[in-house]
Design a protein around this motif. Structure first.
Motif, mmCIF file in Angstrom:
data_model
loop_
_atom_site.group_PDB
_atom_site.id
_atom_site.type_symbol
_atom_site.label_atom_id
_atom_site.label_comp_id
_atom_site.label_asym_id
_atom_site.label_seq_id
_atom_site.Cartn_x
_atom_site.Cartn_y
_atom_site.Cartn_z
ATOM 1 N N SER A 61 0.851 -1.187 0.000
ATOM 2 C CA SER A 61 0.000 0.000 0.000
ATOM 3 C C SER A 61 0.884 1.234 0.000
ATOM 4 C CB SER A 61 -0.901 0.020 1.240
ATOM 5 O OG SER A 61 -0.112 0.176 2.405
ATOM 6 N N LYS A 62 0.279 2.403 -0.209
ATOM 7 C CA LYS A 62 1.032 3.654 -0.109
ATOM 8 C C LYS A 62 1.590 3.832 1.305
ATOM 9 C CE LYS A 62 -1.840 6.843 -1.339
ATOM 10 N NZ LYS A 62 -2.306 8.217 -1.629
ATOM 11 N N GLU A 63 0.814 3.453 2.313
ATOM 12 C CA GLU A 63 1.259 3.613 3.695
ATOM 13 C C GLU A 63 2.559 2.871 3.964
ATOM 14 O OE1 GLU A 63 -3.002 4.681 3.638
ATOM 15 O OE2 GLU A 63 -1.830 3.029 2.783
ATOM 16 N N ASP A 64 2.735 1.727 3.291
ATOM 17 C CA ASP A 64 3.949 0.945 3.494
ATOM 18 C C ASP A 64 5.203 1.676 3.037
ATOM 19 O OD1 ASP A 64 2.787 -1.212 4.695
ATOM 20 O OD2 ASP A 64 2.641 -2.432 2.891
ATOM 21 N N VAL A 65 5.058 2.595 2.096
ATOM 22 C CA VAL A 65 6.222 3.366 1.641
ATOM 23 C C VAL A 65 6.783 4.189 2.798
ATOM 24 C CG1 VAL A 65 7.027 5.176 0.084
ATOM 25 C CG2 VAL A 65 5.374 3.479 -0.730
ATOM 26 N N ARG A 117 7.243 14.339 8.503
ATOM 27 C CA ARG A 117 6.346 15.412 8.059
ATOM 28 C C ARG A 117 5.142 14.835 7.326
ATOM 29 N NH1 ARG A 117 10.153 18.921 6.391
ATOM 30 N NH2 ARG A 117 10.326 17.934 4.351
ATOM 31 N N VAL A 118 5.383 13.860 6.468
ATOM 32 C CA VAL A 118 4.295 13.209 5.737
ATOM 33 C C VAL A 118 3.397 12.451 6.708
ATOM 34 C CG1 VAL A 118 3.760 11.390 4.066
ATOM 35 C CG2 VAL A 118 5.546 13.068 3.552
ATOM 36 N N MET A 119 4.010 11.747 7.658
ATOM 37 C CA MET A 119 3.225 10.927 8.588
ATOM 38 C C MET A 119 2.272 11.763 9.427
ATOM 39 S SD MET A 119 2.928 9.758 11.961
ATOM 40 C CE MET A 119 4.517 10.057 12.736
ATOM 41 N N ILE A 120 2.753 12.877 9.980
ATOM 42 C CA ILE A 120 1.895 13.652 10.875
ATOM 43 C C ILE A 120 0.851 14.463 10.110
ATOM 44 C CG2 ILE A 120 3.658 13.753 12.657
ATOM 45 C CD1 ILE A 120 4.331 16.558 11.850
ATOM 46 N N SER A 121 1.004 14.557 8.782
ATOM 47 C CA SER A 121 0.034 15.323 7.992
ATOM 48 C C SER A 121 -1.125 14.472 7.479
ATOM 49 C CB SER A 121 0.736 15.975 6.791
ATOM 50 O OG SER A 121 1.133 15.007 5.840
ATOM 51 N N SER A 122 -1.033 13.146 7.666
ATOM 52 C CA SER A 122 -2.031 12.241 7.100
ATOM 53 C C SER A 122 -2.733 11.437 8.188
ATOM 54 C CB SER A 122 -1.364 11.279 6.112
ATOM 55 O OG SER A 122 -2.223 10.219 5.779
ATOM 56 N N SER A 124 -4.487 8.731 7.926
ATOM 57 C CA SER A 124 -4.298 7.289 7.749
ATOM 58 C C SER A 124 -2.914 6.856 8.217
ATOM 59 C CB SER A 124 -4.509 6.887 6.287
ATOM 60 O OG SER A 124 -3.540 7.473 5.442
ATOM 61 N N LEU A 125 -1.912 7.715 8.009
ATOM 62 C CA LEU A 125 -0.570 7.383 8.463
ATOM 63 C C LEU A 125 -0.433 7.521 9.977
ATOM 64 C CD1 LEU A 125 1.613 8.976 5.645
ATOM 65 C CD2 LEU A 125 1.316 6.538 6.125
ATOM 66 N N ARG A 126 -1.132 8.496 10.547
ATOM 67 C CA ARG A 126 -1.104 8.618 12.009
ATOM 68 C C ARG A 126 -1.740 7.380 12.637
ATOM 69 N NH1 ARG A 126 -2.726 13.973 10.919
ATOM 70 N NH2 ARG A 126 -4.832 13.577 11.713
ATOM 71 N N ALA A 127 -2.812 6.888 12.029
ATOM 72 C CA ALA A 127 -3.434 5.655 12.527
ATOM 73 C C ALA A 127 -2.480 4.470 12.383
ATOM 74 C CB ALA A 127 -4.732 5.389 11.778
ATOM 75 N N ARG A 128 -1.779 4.425 11.261
ATOM 76 C CA ARG A 128 -0.818 3.339 11.028
ATOM 77 C C ARG A 128 0.334 3.428 12.041
ATOM 78 N NH1 ARG A 128 0.278 0.447 6.310
ATOM 79 N NH2 ARG A 128 1.964 -1.019 6.696
ATOM 80 N N ASN A 129 0.722 4.644 12.400
ATOM 81 C CA ASN A 129 1.775 4.817 13.393
ATOM 82 C C ASN A 129 1.318 4.299 14.755
ATOM 83 O OD1 ASN A 129 4.464 5.920 14.018
ATOM 84 N ND2 ASN A 129 3.343 7.351 15.322
ATOM 85 N N THR A 130 0.049 4.502 15.077
ATOM 86 C CA THR A 130 -0.495 3.954 16.321
ATOM 87 C C THR A 130 -0.454 2.434 16.301
ATOM 88 O OG1 THR A 130 -1.952 5.861 16.623
ATOM 89 C CG2 THR A 130 -2.549 3.838 17.792
ATOM 90 N N GLU A 131 -0.771 1.842 15.160
ATOM 91 C CA GLU A 131 -0.684 0.388 15.026
ATOM 92 C C GLU A 131 0.758 -0.088 15.215
ATOM 93 O OE1 GLU A 131 -2.275 -0.668 11.254
ATOM 94 O OE2 GLU A 131 -4.313 -0.020 11.723
ATOM 95 N N LYS A 132 1.698 0.691 14.706
ATOM 96 C CA LYS A 132 3.105 0.348 14.876
ATOM 97 C C LYS A 132 3.463 0.314 16.356
ATOM 98 C CE LYS A 132 6.264 3.475 14.678
ATOM 99 N NZ LYS A 132 7.149 4.575 14.200
#
Length: 204
Positions: A61-65, A117-122, A124-132
């Motif tokens: 997925s894009k998130e995996d990048v 910067r990309v992670m905190i702006s999205s 879906s990525l912030r949610a993925r970071n929580t999963e991490k």
């Protein structure tokens, strides 16, 4: 397996890793400049001259990048924590364990700044970071609990609270890197966050 076959497999893997890295570097710049949600897989594929189908051979997925497998860095953190707990109190050992992340930030600051910067702006990525972080908790909490004293239920609860607090230090210091645009300061900022958020009482 013959040495020739092993060499061939190694070459294919190195080629695959190089292509994967190229895709990630181009995609991250696009995410940063255009926005994560606004950048499509088709656009990334076109920029690196591959098909969209080929993109998904390298990333699910894009998130995996941006975030990828949570245990790529979670496992080095776990290993360092296990070693540090042999000679340090719990809180200091957790800070020592995150040195694996500090080293990444300081070795490739431009990449880390972009990715954060990309992670905190999205969302879906912030949610993925929580999963991490939840994935990291599953391997860090047992080590912390083992280092504490008291009834089992209390040790597990305290370990979860302490570990989550440490992960919050990591998050807030990472976000501060973006504010300051200086990933080389990651160690000092993490030290400061650990000092500020240190639990009032710890059983080591």
């Amino acid at each position: 397996m013959s040495e020739i076959k092993m060499a061939g497999r190694g070459l294919r893997q190195r080629t695959r890793d190089a292509v994967r890295q190229q895709i990630a570097e181009v995609a991250l710049v696009m995410f940063d400049e255009q926005g994560f949600d606004e950048t499509t897989v088709d656009q990334i594929a076109a920029a690196v001259d591959i098909s969209p189908r080929s993109f998904f051979r390298y990333f699910a997925s894009k998130e995996d990048v941006v975030l990828g497998d949570p245990m790529v860095y979670g496992e080095p953190v776990r290993q360092r924590l296990a070693k540090s707990l042999e000679s340090m109190p719990v809180w200091e050992a957790l800070r020592s364990a995150f040195e694996a992340i500090v080293e990444l930030s300081e070795s490739n600051p431009e990449w880390v700044l972009r990715a954060t910067r990309v992670m905190i702006s999205s969302p879906s990525l912030r949610a993925r970071n929580t999963e991490k972080h939840l994935a990291w908790m599953t391997v860090l909490v047992p080590l912390v609990a083992e280092a504490l004293t008291g009834p089992e239920a209390d040790r597990q609860y305290h370990a979860r609270a302490i570990t989550l607090c440490a992960l919050t230090c990591l998050d807030v210091s990472s976000a501060e890197l973006v504010q300051r645009e200086d990933a080389t300061a990651s160690g000092a900022l993490l030290d400061d966050a650990f000092r500020i958020l240190r639990p009032a009482a710890l059983v080591s």
